[in-house]
Design an enzyme around this catalytic site. Structure first.
Site, PDB file in Angstrom:
ATOM      1  N   THR A   1       8.257 -51.749  -7.313  1.00 19.82           N
ATOM      2  CA  THR A   1       6.820 -51.886  -7.550  1.00 19.82           C
ATOM      3  C   THR A   1       6.549 -51.860  -9.052  1.00 19.82           C
ATOM      4  O   THR A   1       7.464 -52.033  -9.848  1.00 19.82           O
ATOM      5  CB  THR A   1       6.038 -50.795  -6.780  1.00 19.82           C
ATOM      6  OG1 THR A   1       4.635 -51.071  -6.833  1.00 19.82           O
ATOM      7  CG2 THR A   1       6.284 -49.400  -7.336  1.00 19.82           C
ATOM      8  N   ASN A   2       5.297 -51.685  -9.463  1.00 25.05           N
ATOM      9  CA  ASN A   2       4.960 -51.600 -10.888  1.00 25.05           C
ATOM     10  C   ASN A   2       3.850 -50.571 -11.083  1.00 25.05           C
ATOM     11  O   ASN A   2       3.382 -49.976 -10.118  1.00 25.05           O
ATOM     12  CB  ASN A   2       4.572 -52.987 -11.422  1.00 25.05           C
ATOM     13  CG  ASN A   2       3.368 -53.539 -10.691  1.00 25.05           C
ATOM     14  OD1 ASN A   2       2.283 -52.988 -10.739  1.00 25.05           O
ATOM     15  ND2 ASN A   2       3.574 -54.644  -9.975  1.00 25.05           N
ATOM     16  N   HIS A   3       3.431 -50.377 -12.327  1.00 23.28           N
ATOM     17  CA  HIS A   3       2.502 -49.284 -12.653  1.00 23.28           C
ATOM     18  C   HIS A   3       1.031 -49.599 -12.394  1.00 23.28           C
ATOM     19  O   HIS A   3       0.167 -48.822 -12.775  1.00 23.28           O
ATOM     20  CB  HIS A   3       2.654 -48.897 -14.121  1.00 23.28           C
ATOM     21  CG  HIS A   3       3.923 -48.165 -14.414  1.00 23.28           C
ATOM     22  ND1 HIS A   3       4.215 -46.954 -13.845  1.00 23.28           N
ATOM     23  CD2 HIS A   3       4.971 -48.483 -15.189  1.00 23.28           C
ATOM     24  CE1 HIS A   3       5.399 -46.542 -14.281  1.00 23.28           C
ATOM     25  NE2 HIS A   3       5.879 -47.457 -15.095  1.00 23.28           N
TER      26      HIS A   3
END
Ligand code: C5P
Length: 220
Positions: free
Chosen positions: A29-31
């Site tokens: 995933t990402n932030h």
């Protein structure tokens, strides 16, 4: 912004990250926090628009008066967005869609071994680019660009490549911009080359600015 000035307008918003599974317990995933997209959805609804928010996993409170469709993966977002694209007058794509997903998802938890391990990745569909191909004259398409370098140059390329009306670019390296922050520092660049540098402001205020511009372009 004026009261209920978006009454009768149909607005599709995407927000948050996507989660790309590796096995039953792991994912990529990402932030992205989803805050920018949720602010846009909330403000659009408050201004009288009909709003559908297609949301990746976030910890945010559901905005009032917004229809939410929860998704996890980029492929799920792709399907949900395409299902509602024709309905929409304005589409605001603030989601941070994963560009790649694991090519194979293991049914069971992958066991560790003594050696290094690699994961093969497959390109996800570019949702915004597909929308750009399908866009009708009476639709406004807004993209985001989260960059760490060559912000303006990359934004201009993206506008052309994805057939956008305008793009909201933010510099992830600046303090008070980007992921998880309640504020953002954005530059709005439109297809006619008009550039507006916005000062640091609350994401909710930037949301109103984005909606103001989308409304003007829709009425042109
Ligand atoms: O090309 P880049 O990923 O920087 O473009 C960002 C914009 O494209 C955002 O509006 C994002 O929501 C959208 N996007 C998308 N599908 C992808 C990747 C990005 O819709 N697979």
């Amino acid at each position: 912004a004026m009261n209920k000035d978006l009454e009768g307008k149909k607005i599709l918003v995407t927000a948050g990250p996507t989660k790309e599974p590796i096995d039953p317990v792991r994912y990529i995933t990402n932030h992205s926090s989803g805050k920018m997209g949720y602010a846009v959805a909330e403000k659009a609804a408050a201004r009288g628009a009909q709003v559908i928010l297609i949301s990746g996993p976030t910890n945010l409170k559901k905005p009032i008066g917004v229809k939410i469709i929860d998704i996890n993966t980029a492929n799920e977002m792709y399907k949900a967005v395409l299902d509602h694209f024709e309905w929409a007058d304005i589409v605001i794509k603030s989601a941070a869609v994963a560009d790649y997903r694991p090519s194979f998802v293991s049914d069971n938890k992958i066991k560790k071994g003594d050696n290094d391990f690699s994961i093969q990745l497959t390109r996800n569909p570019d949702i915004l680019m597909e929308l750009g191909k399908r866009k009708k004259n009476n639709q406004v398409l807004v993209g985001f660009a989260a960059e760490t370098q060559n912000i303006l140059e990359n934004a201009k390329k993206k506008i052309e490549k994805k057939n956008l009306d305008f793009i909201v670019a933010n510099d992830l390296m600046k303090k008070g911009a980007g992921f998880n922050s309640d504020t953002n520092i954005a530059t709005i660049i439109d297809k006619d080359g008009y550039i507006e540098h916005c000062e640091k402001m609350e994401k909710k205020e930037l949301a109103d600015k984005i909606l103001d511009k989308a409304k003007i372009l829709l009425e042109e």
